[in-house]
Design an enzyme around this catalytic site. Structure first.
Site, short mmCIF file in Angstrom:
data_model
loop_
_atom_site.label_atom_id
_atom_site.label_comp_id
_atom_site.label_asym_id
_atom_site.label_seq_id
_atom_site.Cartn_x
_atom_site.Cartn_y
_atom_site.Cartn_z
N GLU A 47 -0.36 12.47 -4.40
CA GLU A 47 -0.32 13.95 -4.39
C GLU A 47 -0.81 14.54 -5.70
O GLU A 47 -0.30 15.56 -6.16
CB GLU A 47 1.10 14.46 -4.09
CG GLU A 47 1.34 14.74 -2.66
CD GLU A 47 0.11 15.27 -1.96
OE1 GLU A 47 -0.28 14.65 -0.99
OE2 GLU A 47 -0.46 16.29 -2.39
C1 LIG Z 1 1.11 4.40 -1.58
C2 LIG Z 1 0.07 5.45 -1.63
C3 LIG Z 1 0.03 6.42 -0.66
C4 LIG Z 1 -0.98 7.38 -0.67
N1 LIG Z 1 -1.07 8.29 0.35
C5 LIG Z 1 -2.18 9.07 0.45
C6 LIG Z 1 -2.41 9.87 1.61
O1 LIG Z 1 -1.59 9.92 2.53
N2 LIG Z 1 -3.58 10.57 1.69
C7 LIG Z 1 -4.52 10.54 0.71
O2 LIG Z 1 -5.55 11.19 0.85
N3 LIG Z 1 -4.32 9.81 -0.42
C8 LIG Z 1 -3.18 9.07 -0.57
N4 LIG Z 1 -2.99 8.31 -1.69
C9 LIG Z 1 -3.99 8.34 -2.74
C10 LIG Z 1 -3.50 9.04 -3.99
O3 LIG Z 1 -3.38 10.41 -3.79
C11 LIG Z 1 -4.45 8.65 -5.13
O4 LIG Z 1 -4.17 7.30 -5.44
C12 LIG Z 1 -4.31 9.52 -6.34
O5 LIG Z 1 -4.76 10.81 -6.07
C13 LIG Z 1 -5.07 8.98 -7.55
O6 LIG Z 1 -6.38 8.64 -7.22
P1 LIG Z 1 -6.93 7.18 -7.62
O7 LIG Z 1 -5.98 6.18 -7.09
O8 LIG Z 1 -8.34 7.06 -7.20
O9 LIG Z 1 -6.84 7.13 -9.18
P2 LIG Z 1 -7.96 7.70 -10.26
O10 LIG Z 1 -8.37 9.02 -9.77
O11 LIG Z 1 -8.98 6.63 -10.36
O12 LIG Z 1 -7.09 7.82 -11.51
C14 LIG Z 1 -6.86 6.74 -12.44
C15 LIG Z 1 -6.23 7.34 -13.70
O13 LIG Z 1 -7.15 8.26 -14.30
C16 LIG Z 1 -6.58 9.54 -14.43
N5 LIG Z 1 -7.59 10.55 -14.17
C17 LIG Z 1 -8.48 10.60 -13.15
N6 LIG Z 1 -9.24 11.71 -13.26
C18 LIG Z 1 -8.84 12.36 -14.35
C19 LIG Z 1 -9.21 13.58 -14.99
N7 LIG Z 1 -10.17 14.36 -14.48
N8 LIG Z 1 -8.56 13.94 -16.10
C20 LIG Z 1 -7.58 13.18 -16.61
N9 LIG Z 1 -7.17 12.03 -16.05
C21 LIG Z 1 -7.78 11.64 -14.94
C22 LIG Z 1 -5.45 9.57 -13.40
O14 LIG Z 1 -4.43 10.50 -13.77
C23 LIG Z 1 -4.97 8.13 -13.42
O15 LIG Z 1 -4.06 7.95 -14.47
C24 LIG Z 1 -1.95 7.37 -1.72
C25 LIG Z 1 -1.86 6.43 -2.73
C26 LIG Z 1 -0.90 5.47 -2.70
C27 LIG Z 1 -0.87 4.43 -3.79
#
Ligand SMILES: Cc1cc2nc3c(=O)[nH]c(=O)nc-3n(C[C@H](O)[C@H](O)[C@H](O)COP(=O)(O)OP(=O)(O)OC[C@H]3O[C@@H](n4cnc5c(N)ncnc54)[C@H](O)[C@@H]3O)c2cc1C
Length: 570
Positions: free
Chosen positions: A430
């Site tokens: 989220e």
């Molecule tokens: C168990 C689980 C359930 C989930 N359920 C859903 C769901 O139902 N629907 C759905 O659509 N998604 C879902 N997600 C996805 C979740 O919302 C994402 O994992 C999350 O938004 C982070 O994206 P990412 O994993 O690609 O991490 P990244 O975006 O790759 O982030 C990696 C790190 O970089 C930081 N970062 C990234 N961009 C920036 C920025 N611009 N500025 C500063 N810091 C930054 C982040 O804060 C994080 O610390 C789920 C994830 C999990 C693990």
């Protein structure tokens, strides 16, 4: 160990601290009076204790899995879900014209938190549906509303949200799923989505996916994204689930926790979908769902914290170890000063985070009931704080819960570790907590810090009122406000990169001060009582953390970039 839903804490907060009467006094929520609130909290609490809490371990021990491509949920989850659905808990705040109860979000938020405390993995399913219901209420066509809302509200059908793709996580605008018009008002949606919570189940007739995808003329980035409703089964002419849509669950993720919630890789191969909201207006529509879910996820953190606290307290009251200096004590570890410290910190933080969450939900209600911009800005400002502080509290408290258990905390049988593993993801999904904090110091401060300063004024006003009876606590809160105000003024003048470098510590400091504010309110309402004692503990020992956070927040970005990438790796 049995779970006891904290209904009385919610009632105390809503009635005595957050002026629930004000919500009941609006025309929109006139039926939600104090008696209704008490009855709802008590009924929901009973279901949490008796039906949901016994399922919590099942999710961990018998995870959701795919059996020849068919999703099987953890034992008892189907019955648990039915209890939630038939109790009407999914559609508590949904529109009555579609079968909802039209109750305030403050009540839904309280009930959601209690359900999360009882069984986090299962509670995520109705939470997803609630977000979808709200998004459809605001943005879907009448035809879609008529067909889908009654089924989602009754729980016969479940909802999911599909944003994330391998290359598009925090950067949603990088998504590559596509949607082509079919020429008959529907669209063919194709692409792969990952991490989709409750992407399927074996207890509802249908699963409705809200999917972000790009139309052929959609520009790159978030401005070119549209939102589609894509059901697992296409409704037939009577609105019943008919032909299977062209989508599938490819696999389930292997996770650190929350095993009872299937996290799905979804494949859409020209699946039939319906546009929700305007073409290219998908992000606006999805934000309705995301804001709802952000508050809900904050509540998940607090629910898990409550569960972990109760678990740790029960253990501390049984485990004998060493002699304790408390003469009339129980002779168990609860009488060791350090164990007491942990339990007090856990309890005090749960209260603080819960108060902030319910204040946010109450502002949402007042905003929707009165239409006043002030309430809406307050809700918008408090949403990232509720999400990030609620989930950080969940993690911290669950971690302390493990510590209270000693070695047994590391041994899976006690269940203490499950709270910790399950809640960890709430700081990630989220919108990660980093993204929440950037939202707070970025978008939510586009007003030049006005909303922040109005909240600070309010906190100081209460501190002034508390001076005659609680001079020390009042002074501590008042002083904390002044430091927070200085940093707020600094932030609004700072370059964005400097703001972002200090965003998380600033958010945590704001939450600490808000926590002091609500604890002080509780002390005023419960003179000589346990709540006043807890408030004193929080204000003397935990509120001071705000100063460290604020020092950090004002340091700017340069220090964070002081080491080169090579030096980071050296
Ligand atoms: C168990 C689980 C359930 C989930 N359920 C859903 C769901 O139902 N629907 C759905 O659509 N998604 C879902 N997600 C996805 C979740 O919302 C994402 O994992 C999350 O938004 C982070 O994206 P990412 O994993 O690609 O991490 P990244 O975006 O790759 O982030 C990696 C790190 O970089 C930081 N970062 C990234 N961009 C920036 C920025 N611009 N500025 C500063 N810091 C930054 C982040 O804060 C994080 O610390 C789920 C994830 C999990 C693990």
């Amino acid at each position: 160990m049995s779970f006891r839903a904290p209904a009385s804490d919610h009632q105390f907060l809503l009635e005595q601290i957050l002026n629930f009467d004000q919500i009941s006094a609006t025309e929109k929520f006139a039926e939600a009076d104090a008696d209704v609130m008490a009855a709802i909290l008590s009924e929901a609490g009973k279901m949490c204790d008796e039906v949901l809490a016994p399922l919590q371990r099942n999710g961990d021990l018998h995870p959701a899995h795919l059996e020849n491509g068919v999703l099987r949920t953890s034992p008892g989850f189907g019955e648990g879900y039915k209890a939630i659905a038939t109790g009407g808990w999914i559609g508590m705040s949904a529109a009555p014209e579609f079968g909802g109860m039209g109750l305030p979000m403050a009540l839904t938020t309280a009930v959601n938190e209690m359900m999360a405390g009882a069984c986090l993995a299962l509670q995520l399913a109705p939470l997803m549906s609630q977000g979808q219901i709200e998004a459809l209420e605001h943005h879907a066509s009448d035809a879609l509303k008529q067909l889908y809302l009654p089924k989602l509200i009754s729980g016969e059908w479940a909802g999911t949200m599909n944003l994330t793709e391998p290359q598009a996580g925090s950067d949603v605008g990088a998504l590559s799923s596509r949607a082509e018009p079919n020429g008959d008002g529907t669209y063919a949606v194709s692409g792969q989505k990952i991490y989709i919570s409750w992407g399927d189940n074996d207890f509802t007739e249908n699963v409705c996916h809200l999917v972000l995808a790009r139309l052929p003329d959609g520009v790159a980035g978030t401005k070119g994204i549209s939102l589609f409703l894509v059901p697992k089964y296409l409704p037939d002419e009577n609105g019943n689930p008919g032909k299977a849509n062209d989508l599938s669950v490819v696999s389930l993720e292997h996770k650190m926790g929350l095993h009872g919630s299937p996290t799905c890789v979804m494949q859409y191969d020209g699946a039939t979908g319906w546009l929700v909201g305007k073409e290219h207006g998908g992000m606006a529509a999805m934000f309705t769902m995301m804001n709802n879910a952000r508050l809900g996820v904050g509540g998940q953190g607090i629910g898990a914290a409550e569960g972990a606290y109760q678990h740790a307290l029960a253990y501390a009251l049984e485990r004998k170890q060493g002699r304790t200096p408390v003469a009339d004590g129980s002779g168990t570890i609860v009488d060791h000063a350090d164990v007491r410290r942990m339990l007090m910190e856990m309890k005090a933080d749960v209260f603080a985070a819960r108060a902030i969450m319910l204040a946010c939900a109450s502002a949402i209600d007042m905003g929707s009931a009165t239409g006043e911009a002030e309430w809406k800005s307050r809700a918008a400002f408090l949403t990232p704080i509720s999400k990030a502080f609620g989930t950080e509290t969940g993690i911290r408290v669950a971690e302390q819960g493990v510590q209270v258990h000693g070695g047994m905390g590391f041994i899976e049988e006690t269940g203490a570790a499950q709270f910790y593993r399950d809640v960890r993801v709430t700081a990630i999904y989220e919108g990660t907590n980093g993204i929440q904090a950037m939202d707070l110091v970025g978008r939510k401060m586009m007003d030049g810090g006005e909303m922040a300063n109005r909240l600070i004024d309010e906190i100081e006003e209460q501190a002034e009122r508390a001076r005659p009876t609680h001079p020390n606590m009042a002074e501590a809160v008042w002083q904390a406000c002044e430091t927070l105000r200085e940093t707020t003024d600094w932030l609004v003048e700072a370059e964005m990169q400097d703001r972002f470098a200090g965003a998380v510590p600033y958010l945590m400091a704001f939450a600490r001060v808000l926590g002091g504010h609500y604890h002080l309110a509780a002390a005023l309402a419960d003179r000589g009582g346990a709540r006043e004692k807890l408030a004193r503990f929080y204000i003397k020992r935990m509120l001071p953390q705000h100063a460290g956070y604020l020092t950090h927040a004002r340091e700017g970005a340069a220090g964070a970039f002081a080491l080169t990438v090579e030096e980071l790796a050296s």
